[in-house]
Design a protein around this motif. Structure first.
Motif, mmCIF file in Angstrom:
data_model
loop_
_atom_site.group_PDB
_atom_site.id
_atom_site.type_symbol
_atom_site.label_atom_id
_atom_site.label_comp_id
_atom_site.label_asym_id
_atom_site.label_seq_id
_atom_site.Cartn_x
_atom_site.Cartn_y
_atom_site.Cartn_z
ATOM 1 N N UNK A 237 0.839 -1.206 0.000
ATOM 2 C CA UNK A 237 0.000 0.000 0.000
ATOM 3 C C UNK A 237 0.875 1.257 0.000
ATOM 4 N N UNK A 238 1.972 1.209 0.762
ATOM 5 C CA UNK A 238 2.897 2.342 0.782
ATOM 6 C C UNK A 238 3.475 2.639 -0.584
ATOM 7 N N UNK A 239 3.808 1.610 -1.348
ATOM 8 C CA UNK A 239 4.353 1.812 -2.697
ATOM 9 C C UNK A 239 3.308 2.399 -3.632
ATOM 10 N N UNK A 240 2.059 1.914 -3.538
ATOM 11 C CA UNK A 240 0.986 2.462 -4.385
ATOM 12 C C UNK A 240 0.813 3.954 -4.118
ATOM 13 N N UNK A 241 0.743 4.321 -2.845
ATOM 14 C CA UNK A 241 0.528 5.729 -2.519
ATOM 15 C C UNK A 241 1.798 6.563 -2.681
ATOM 16 N N UNK A 242 2.952 5.923 -2.682
ATOM 17 C CA UNK A 242 4.166 6.638 -3.070
ATOM 18 C C UNK A 242 4.072 7.047 -4.540
ATOM 19 N N UNK A 243 3.581 6.131 -5.381
ATOM 20 C CA UNK A 243 3.371 6.471 -6.789
ATOM 21 C C UNK A 243 2.399 7.616 -6.948
ATOM 22 N N UNK A 244 1.354 7.612 -6.131
ATOM 23 C CA UNK A 244 0.380 8.712 -6.154
ATOM 24 C C UNK A 244 1.059 10.035 -5.770
ATOM 25 N N UNK A 245 1.816 10.021 -4.686
ATOM 26 C CA UNK A 245 2.467 11.249 -4.234
ATOM 27 C C UNK A 245 3.517 11.744 -5.211
ATOM 28 N N UNK A 246 4.267 10.806 -5.829
ATOM 29 C CA UNK A 246 5.274 11.202 -6.821
ATOM 30 C C UNK A 246 4.602 11.844 -8.029
ATOM 31 N N UNK A 247 3.482 11.248 -8.484
ATOM 32 C CA UNK A 247 2.742 11.827 -9.612
ATOM 33 C C UNK A 247 2.209 13.208 -9.248
ATOM 34 N N UNK A 248 1.736 13.355 -8.009
ATOM 35 C CA UNK A 248 1.230 14.649 -7.549
ATOM 36 C C UNK A 248 2.339 15.700 -7.562
ATOM 37 N N UNK A 249 3.529 15.319 -7.094
ATOM 38 C CA UNK A 249 4.644 16.262 -7.050
ATOM 39 C C UNK A 249 5.059 16.700 -8.454
ATOM 40 N N UNK A 250 5.193 15.745 -9.366
ATOM 41 C CA UNK A 250 5.592 16.061 -10.740
ATOM 42 C C UNK A 250 4.565 16.974 -11.400
ATOM 43 N N UNK A 251 3.282 16.639 -11.234
ATOM 44 C CA UNK A 251 2.234 17.442 -11.857
ATOM 45 C C UNK A 251 2.171 18.846 -11.267
ATOM 46 N N UNK A 252 2.362 18.959 -9.944
ATOM 47 C CA UNK A 252 2.314 20.269 -9.283
ATOM 48 C C UNK A 252 3.371 21.218 -9.824
ATOM 49 N N UNK A 253 4.569 20.679 -10.005
ATOM 50 C CA UNK A 253 5.719 21.534 -10.326
ATOM 51 C C UNK A 253 5.918 21.718 -11.828
ATOM 52 N N UNK A 254 5.689 20.671 -12.619
ATOM 53 C CA UNK A 254 6.044 20.723 -14.032
ATOM 54 C C UNK A 254 4.847 20.796 -14.986
ATOM 55 N N UNK A 255 3.794 20.037 -14.696
ATOM 56 C CA UNK A 255 2.671 19.986 -15.633
ATOM 57 C C UNK A 255 1.725 21.171 -15.432
ATOM 58 N N UNK A 256 1.412 21.491 -14.175
ATOM 59 C CA UNK A 256 0.458 22.572 -13.896
ATOM 60 C C UNK A 256 0.856 23.900 -14.536
ATOM 61 N N UNK A 257 2.115 24.364 -14.400
ATOM 62 C CA UNK A 257 2.472 25.655 -15.015
ATOM 63 C C UNK A 257 2.321 25.652 -16.538
ATOM 64 N N UNK A 258 2.631 24.516 -17.180
ATOM 65 C CA UNK A 258 2.530 24.456 -18.642
ATOM 66 C C UNK A 258 1.071 24.468 -19.096
ATOM 67 N N UNK A 259 0.237 23.716 -18.406
ATOM 68 C CA UNK A 259 -1.187 23.738 -18.739
ATOM 69 C C UNK A 259 -1.779 25.125 -18.485
#
Length: 391
Positions: A237-259
Motif C-alpha cells: 500500500x505504501x508503494x501504491x501511494x508513493x506512486x500517487x504522491x510522486x505523480x502529484x509532485x511532478x504534476x504540481x511543479x512541471x505539468x500545472x504551469x505548462x497547462x
C-alpha cells in the motif's frame, strides 16, 4: 525556477513542510493493520482522517490571528511541538478512540504550521508569488510522496512505527526551523477571528473554497478508503501511494504551469477536476480489480497535483485580503470536506458495497466542476494578476 536559489529561511520552512506533509499519507499503509489489530471497522478507522481534518479546518480560523500576534517563527514552532506530542501519543495508544483523539491534536499542530508556512514562503522567497506557490507545492508533493513509503516500511514492523517516526522527524524539523529561520520574520497586520468570514464574502474566494470542499470528498475517499478494498500489506500500500504522491509532485511543479500557460488557470483547473472525476468513476466500476484501483490512485495524483497548484494560486489572488487571511478562510471551508469524506466513505462501504464511496466521490468532484465554472466571472482576473506579477 531554481528551487535552491532561495534564502536559507525559505529552505528551512520548506524542509519542515516536507516532513509535515508526510503526515497526510503516512497512515495510509497502516489503516487496515490498525483495524485488524484493534478490531475496528473501516468507518471507525477512517476517523483518523476525520478528526485530523475537522480540527485542522476549525483551527485554520485562528492561524492568521495567532501568527499576526506571535510572529511567523513562534507560530511555526508551536505547531511543530503540538504535532510531535500528538503523533507520539497516538503511537503509544491502545484503542482506536485514543488514536483518533491524539490525531485531532496532530491536526491542530498541522493547522498552525501549514497555513503559516505557506505565508512565510510566499512572503520571503525570491521571485514571484506564482514561483513561491510552485515551490510550496513541490515541498507538499515530496512530503506526500515520501509519507506512504516511510509509513509502509515502518508499518511493516508495527502500526505504531509511523506515528513515532513522525515525532522524530518533526523534532528534527523543529531544530532546523529554530536555528535557521530568522527571529524577526515578516509579521502581518494583526487580524481578528472575523476576518476569514469577511474574506468569504468575496464571491471569487468563496467559489474556490467550496470547489475545494467538494473535490476533497473525492480526494479523501481515494486516500482514506482505498487501502481497504486494496487489501494489500503495509509496504505494498505504501508503494501504491508513493506512486500517487510522486505523480502529484511532478504534476504540481512541471505539468500545472505548462497547462496554465496554454489553457489559462480556470480552464486548466476545470480540466484537472474532470480528469479526477473520470478516474474515480473508473475505480467505482472496477473496484474489485486491484490493478485498476492501484493504477487509479497513481493517475489521480497527476490530476490532483495540477489542481492543487492552480487552486492555491487562485486563493492567493481571488480577493483583496491578506494572504494569511485568504489561506485561513479557504482552508477552513475545504477541510470540512476532508473531515466528512473519510467517515462517509467507510460508512457507505460497510452498509452498501465498495463501489458506492467512489461513485459519491466522483459525483462530488463533478459538483466541484460546476461550482468553479459558475464562479468564472469572479475569477477571470487571475491570469491578468499573475501576468503582471513581479518576476
Amino acid at each position: 525556477m531554481n528551487f535552491f536559489h532561495q534564502p536559507k529561511a525559505v529552505l528551512a520552512v520548506a524542509f519542515a513542510c516536507v516532513i509535515a506533509f508526510m503526515g497526510i499519507g503516512l497512515v495510509d499503509p497502516i489503516l487496515k493493520p490498525i483495524a485488524d489489530e484493534l478490531g475496528a471497522t473501516p468507518s471507525q478507522t477512517s476517523l483518523l482522517f476525520t478528526s485530523y481534518m475537522a480540527v485542522m479546518g476549525l483551527a485554520m480560523l485562528i492561524t492568521s490571528v495567532v501568527s499576526s500576534r506571535l510572529g511567523v517563527k513562534r507560530t511555526l514552532l508551536i505547531g511543530l511541538v503540538v504535532i510531535i506530542f500528538g503523533a507520539g501519543l497516538a503511537g503509544a495508544s491502545d484503542s482506536i478512540g485514543a488514536i483518533v483523539g491524539w490525531r485531532a491534536l496532530w491536526g491542530l499542530g498541522n493547522a498552525l504550521f501549514v497555513a503559516t508556512a505557506l505565508t512565510a514562503i510566499v512572503t520571503s522567497s525570491h521571485g514571484s508569488v506564482r514561483e513561491a506557490i510552485i515551490f510550496y507545492e513541490a515541498a507538499l508533493g515530496v512530503g506526500i510522496a515520501a509519507g506512504p513509503l516511510i509509513g509502509g516500511v515502518l508499518g511493516s514492523i508495527s502500526w505504531r512505527g509511523p506515528f513515532f517516526g513522525v515525532s522524530v522527524l518533526m523534532a528534527l524539523a523543529f531544530l532546523v526551523t529554530a536555528f535557521i529561520l530568522p527571529e524577526g520574520g515578516t509579521r502581518p497586520q494583526p487580524s481578528s477571528l472575523r476576518d476569514p468570514f469577511r474574506a468569504l464574502a468575496h464571491p471569487g474566494l468563496r467559489g474556490v473554497a467550496f470547489t475545494a470542499l467538494l473535490y476533497n470528498f473525492g480526494f479523501f475517499t481515494l486516500l482514506a478508503y482505498t487501502p481497504f478494498p486494496l487489501a494489500m500489506g503495509a509496504q505494498q500500500v505504501g508503494l501504491v501511494f508513493f506512486g500517487w504522491g510522486a505523480a502529484l509532485a511532478v504534476a504540481s511543479v512541471f505539468i500545472a504551469p505548462r497547462l496554465q500557460e496554454r489553457l489559462g488557470t480556470l480552464s486548466a483547473a476545470l480540466l484537472a477536476l474532470m480528469g479526477f472525476a473520470l478516474v474515480l468513476a473508473a475505480m467505482a466500476l472496477w473496484t474489485q480489480n486491484k490493478a485498476v484501483l492501484a493504477g487509479g490512485v497513481v493517475v489521480a495524483g497527476l490530476f490532483l497535483g495540477i489542481n492543487n497548484t492552480l487552486v492555491t494560486e487562485m486563493v492567493m489572488n481571488a480577493a483583496p485580503v491578506q494572504r494569511g487571511v485568504a489561506s485561513a478562510a479557504y482552508s477552513f471551508v475545504r477541510f470540512a470536506g476532508g473531515a466528512v469524506a473519510p467517515w462517509l466513505a467507510g460508512f457507505l462501504g460497510e452498509r452498501i458495497n465498495d463501489h458506492v464511496p467512489y461513485w459519491v466521490g466522483a459525483a462530488a468532484v463533478l459538483a466541484a466542476v460546476a461550482m468553479l465554472a459558475s464562479s468564472r466571472r469572479h475569477l477571470n482576473h487571475i491570469d491578468a494578476v499573475l501576468a503582471h506579477a513581479p518576476a
